[in-house]
Design a protein around this motif. Structure first.
Motif, PDB file in Angstrom:
ATOM      1  N   ARG A 228     -62.336  36.134 -65.106  1.00 24.77           N
ATOM      2  CA  ARG A 228     -61.847  37.039 -64.063  1.00 24.77           C
ATOM      3  C   ARG A 228     -62.303  36.601 -62.686  1.00 24.77           C
ATOM      4  O   ARG A 228     -61.849  37.150 -61.691  1.00 24.77           O
ATOM      5  N   LEU A 229     -63.237  35.662 -62.609  1.00 25.89           N
ATOM      6  CA  LEU A 229     -63.860  35.346 -61.321  1.00 25.89           C
ATOM      7  C   LEU A 229     -63.506  33.968 -60.772  1.00 25.89           C
ATOM      8  O   LEU A 229     -63.997  33.580 -59.716  1.00 25.89           O
TER       9      LEU A 229
ATOM     10  N   LEU B 249     -71.983  33.158 -58.822  1.00 31.57           N
ATOM     11  CA  LEU B 249     -73.425  32.978 -58.994  1.00 31.57           C
ATOM     12  C   LEU B 249     -74.083  34.321 -59.336  1.00 31.57           C
ATOM     13  O   LEU B 249     -74.921  34.403 -60.231  1.00 31.57           O
ATOM     14  N   PHE B 250     -73.681  35.367 -58.626  1.00 33.56           N
ATOM     15  CA  PHE B 250     -74.158  36.718 -58.946  1.00 33.56           C
ATOM     16  C   PHE B 250     -73.883  37.052 -60.409  1.00 33.56           C
ATOM     17  O   PHE B 250     -74.734  37.575 -61.112  1.00 33.56           O
ATOM     18  N   ALA B 251     -72.648  36.760 -60.831  1.00 28.23           N
ATOM     19  CA  ALA B 251     -72.225  37.160 -62.169  1.00 28.23           C
ATOM     20  C   ALA B 251     -73.061  36.456 -63.232  1.00 28.23           C
ATOM     21  O   ALA B 251     -73.549  37.095 -64.167  1.00 28.23           O
TER      22      ALA B 251
ATOM     23  N   PRO C 228     -65.164  33.631 -54.472  1.00 28.09           N
ATOM     24  CA  PRO C 228     -66.103  32.682 -53.864  1.00 28.09           C
ATOM     25  C   PRO C 228     -67.256  32.357 -54.803  1.00 28.09           C
ATOM     26  O   PRO C 228     -67.601  33.138 -55.692  1.00 28.09           O
ATOM     27  N   GLU C 229     -67.828  31.177 -54.544  1.00 32.61           N
ATOM     28  CA  GLU C 229     -68.923  30.649 -55.349  1.00 32.61           C
ATOM     29  C   GLU C 229     -70.073  31.651 -55.506  1.00 32.61           C
ATOM     30  O   GLU C 229     -70.630  31.819 -56.579  1.00 32.61           O
ATOM     31  N   VAL C 230     -70.392  32.336 -54.378  1.00 32.78           N
ATOM     32  CA  VAL C 230     -71.540  33.240 -54.382  1.00 32.78           C
ATOM     33  C   VAL C 230     -71.366  34.351 -55.412  1.00 32.78           C
ATOM     34  O   VAL C 230     -72.300  34.715 -56.122  1.00 32.78           O
ATOM     35  N   LEU C 231     -70.146  34.856 -55.515  1.00 32.48           N
ATOM     36  CA  LEU C 231     -69.896  35.971 -56.424  1.00 32.48           C
ATOM     37  C   LEU C 231     -70.061  35.528 -57.881  1.00 32.48           C
ATOM     38  O   LEU C 231     -70.591  36.269 -58.712  1.00 32.48           O
TER      39      LEU C 231
ATOM     40  N   THR D 281     -64.966  37.534 -71.032  1.00 31.78           N
ATOM     41  CA  THR D 281     -65.172  38.855 -70.405  1.00 31.78           C
ATOM     42  C   THR D 281     -65.523  38.734 -68.927  1.00 31.78           C
ATOM     43  O   THR D 281     -65.169  39.608 -68.149  1.00 31.78           O
ATOM     44  N   VAL D 282     -66.244  37.671 -68.537  1.00 33.31           N
ATOM     45  CA  VAL D 282     -66.744  37.635 -67.165  1.00 33.31           C
ATOM     46  C   VAL D 282     -66.092  36.531 -66.341  1.00 33.31           C
ATOM     47  O   VAL D 282     -65.389  36.793 -65.367  1.00 33.31           O
TER      48      VAL D 282
ATOM     49  N   TYR E 259     -75.972  35.239 -62.835  1.00 34.72           N
ATOM     50  CA  TYR E 259     -77.334  35.769 -62.712  1.00 34.72           C
ATOM     51  C   TYR E 259     -77.444  37.091 -63.459  1.00 34.72           C
ATOM     52  O   TYR E 259     -78.428  37.343 -64.165  1.00 34.72           O
ATOM     53  N   ALA E 260     -76.404  37.944 -63.318  1.00 32.72           N
ATOM     54  CA  ALA E 260     -76.406  39.229 -64.014  1.00 32.72           C
ATOM     55  C   ALA E 260     -76.437  39.016 -65.528  1.00 32.72           C
ATOM     56  O   ALA E 260     -77.191  39.677 -66.248  1.00 32.72           O
ATOM     57  N   VAL E 261     -75.640  38.052 -66.003  1.00 33.68           N
ATOM     58  CA  VAL E 261     -75.633  37.762 -67.440  1.00 33.68           C
ATOM     59  C   VAL E 261     -77.013  37.284 -67.881  1.00 33.68           C
ATOM     60  O   VAL E 261     -77.513  37.671 -68.939  1.00 33.68           O
TER      61      VAL E 261
END
Lengths: 301, 334
Positions: free
Chosen positions: A96-97, A106-108, A101-104, A92-93, A110-112
């Motif tokens: 798609r990513l 990392l955000f994802a 970039p790496e930062v995005l 699911t996550v 972190y959100a999980v």
């Protein structure tokens, strides 16, 4: 003689702590090696595993099973759920990513992780849980002058078995060699006919399952409460960074270094125990920014 | 003499600050307080945004939030400093100094190393702050009566004065950040994300540029921290805990990084969201945050603020040929 006893205590403590560190960080380093993702959600998997183990151990104990069966039940449940969650997150996550970039990414993750934090709280409530039955049942062993819980020593065995199993899988099986190839060069592996996507999904699944397994194995030693995941992600990161992200041997070396640093300070300078892990990380990174065992990366101009 | 065209962002900031100052008399006290907390968070997030322009994700803005807040609380308690403006200046200076010191070490690292090391440092400070009695342990410290520009206000007057101080501190800091981002150094920061080696060949020190950005981020985080401390009159180690820094990261994701105004938008959105979530999902706050963050990362990776910019660009470009969306995607980074 007293000094020797003291030294033995420090070494045994350090080894036992190092074993635990290796168990919590092996999944993280595996996922980083193959997917090039720092999976912050690993801390969440650990917490989920711990709660699942508490449930499984409680249920098994209520039905009159012994310590061995309780642990087996806990580990099986944790690994199964971890693998399921891993597939779910990858599909699911992460899938798609991969091009972002790496930062995005990392955000994802972190959100999980944030979602996991509250999901465990909602499912199991806010109060602490205990699953110490198997650890108590295994009792304690006398090592010279030292009395030590058998469970903590068994963890060392588990860590060694885990390290051997992962290393052998990577070096001697067909899938493992494919994984190694993907770690080395993703594009080249794809052109040699390796299904890179499947390898990545599979690795994430295994990494997630190792995360929940780590939680399950730790559960009998700790009070399981919300927030245990954060410390683990920082510690596991420290361990993997010291060894060089993505290297199994590095994770072992990192675990031993951090474990020993912590044991030495805990016994000799307890007031700076908190700093030991970070100090070890800072020293290694200052000398070798890529970690001890990482390959230097080519610079892109 | 030709008049230079005024900078839109600075004009908007000034108008917002003047508008809020005039409106302050009619805004109810609780909204003023929520705004003060949102503004504090926005400043710290602005620091995270500055670093993100260089492609660096900081989970450690909470550290400077903590540094700013505790500098104020400790100077009040142990130095007897009780002038708000002095406390603010002092806290910003100390936080900037802390950032300058850590910067020597941290400016060597990029990507996940930067993210995790900033997290590790702030968790370490949290661990110390909880234990040390000088810092008030896990209960934190209170800040008693303070004077503002020498005046000792009481009750509602103090709240109003504090609100104005917050507005103008935030406005000035945002202008400083804007000028930084617009300057040569600000452009260098953006280029770091694209290609460091190329920058080095052009004769720029990537390391010292990052160091400068980190000091600014620290000063902004400290400004946010001291404003939060003076508004709430209480500080606790939670300022350095990872969830605080997580909020700042969330604000930046929510609002994107297009302008120094973005974090203010994001911080207010977060405050509204928090109120909404507290009423509807009291036990699942992090989950709501995480879900929204995930949806934004997956579907609007440039942040919600980008929607306004896209609309604005479309409005400006009305009547002219519209650039195909595909080309935009390629040239702009998420």
């Amino acid at each position: 003689m007293q000094l020797l006893g003291h030294l033995a205590t420090i070494v045994i403590d350090g080894v036992s702590y190092a074993a635990w560190l290796f168990i919590i960080s092996v999944g993280l380093t595996l996922v980083f090696g193959v997917l090039r993702i720092l999976n912050i959600a690993h801390g969440g998997m650990y917490a989920v595993g711990a709660y699942l183990a508490a449930y499984a151990i409680g249920a098994a104990a209520a039905n009159g099973f012994g310590a061995g069966a309780q642990l087996l039940f806990a580990a099986t449940l944790a690994v199964a759920c971890g693998a399921g969650l891993g597939i779910l997150i990858e599909w699911t996550v992460l899938r798609r990513l991969y091009r972002y970039p790496e930062v995005l990414v990392l955000f994802a993750t972190y959100a999980v992780f944030l979602i996991f934090e509250d999901a465990t709280k909602l499912l199991w409530g806010g109060q602490s849980r205990y699953a110490n039955a198997p650890r108590d049942a295994l009792g304690q062993i006398r090592l010279g002058e030292l009395i030590y819980p058998v469970y903590d020593l068994a963890m060392v065995l588990v860590a060694i078995l885990l390290a051997v199993a992962v290393s052998l899988t990577l070096s001697s099986t067909r899938i493992g060699r494919c994984v190694t190839a993907v770690v080395f060069d993703r594009e080249m592996s794809a052109s040699m006919g390796i299904n890179v996507n499947r390898i990545m999904t599979g690795t994430f699944l295994v990494g997630a399952a190792l995360g929940t397994l780590a939680g399950a194995l730790t559960a009998p030693k700790i009070a399981i409460s919300s927030g245990i995941g954060v410390d683990v992600i920082v510690l596991a990161f420290a361990v993997t960074v010291i060894g060089g992200l993505g290297s199994i041997g590095g994770a072992m070396a990192g675990a031993v270094i951090v474990g020993m640093a912590r044991a030495v300070t805990a016994h000799l300078f307890p007031q700076i125990e908190l700093f030991a892990v970070y100090a070890a990380m800072a020293v290694v990174l200052a000398v070798r920014p890529q970690g001890l065992f990482a390959r230097p990366e080519a610079r892109k101009i | 003499m030709t008049l230079r065209k005024p900078d839109t962002t600075i004009v908007v900031l000034l108008l917002l600050a003047i508008g809020a100052s005039i409106g302050a008399w009619w805004i109810p006290g609780w909204i003023r307080f929520i705004s003060q907390m949102a503004i504090s968070a926005a400043l710290a997030s602005l620091g995270a945004m500055v670093l993100l322009r260089a492609g660096l994700l900081s989970f450690g803005q909470g550290l400077f939030y903590f540094a700013g807040a505790y500098t104020a609380a400790l100077s009040y308690k142990y130095l007897g400093l009780n002038e708000a403006v002095l406390l603010i200046l002092f806290s910003i200076a100390i936080s900037g100094g802390v950032a300058a010191a850590i910067g020597f070490f941290i400016s060597n690292y990029r990507g996940i190393f930067f993210a995790m090391l900033t997290l590790a440092i702030s968790m370490l400070v949290y661990g110390i702050a909880v234990k040390v009695s000088l810092f008030g342990g896990s209960d934190g410290l209170n800040i008693g009566l303070i004077s503002i520009l020498g005046f000792r206000y009481r009750g509602p007057d103090l709240q109003l004065a504090m609100f104005l101080i917050c507005i103008w501190t935030a406005g000035l800091m945002a202008m400083v950040a804007h000028l930084f981002l617009r300057s040569r150094l600000g452009k260098v920061i953006e280029a770091i994300e694209d290609n460091e080696v190329r920058l080095e060949y052009l004769g720029t020190s990537v390391r010292s540029s990052i160091h400068a950005a980190y000091v600014l981020a620290g000063a902004l985080g400290g400004a946010g921290g001291v404003l939060a401390a003076l508004s709430a009159r209480h500080v606790d180690p939670g300022f350095a805990y990872w969830t605080t820094a997580g909020d700042f990261v969330f604000i930046v994701i929510l609002s994107g990084q297009a302008s120094v105004l973005s974090p203010f938008f994001g911080a207010f959105a977060l405050e509204v969201l928090r109120t909404f979530a507290a009423a509807n999902f009291p036990d699942a706050w992090q989950m709501v945050l995480g879900t929204i963050m995930l949806l934004i990362v997956l579907f609007v990776p440039k942040g919600l603020g980008h929607i306004f910019i896209a609309l604005g660009a479309r409005w400006k470009a009305r009547g002219r040929t519209v650039v195909p969306a595909a080309m935009n995607e390629e040239t702009a980074r998420p």
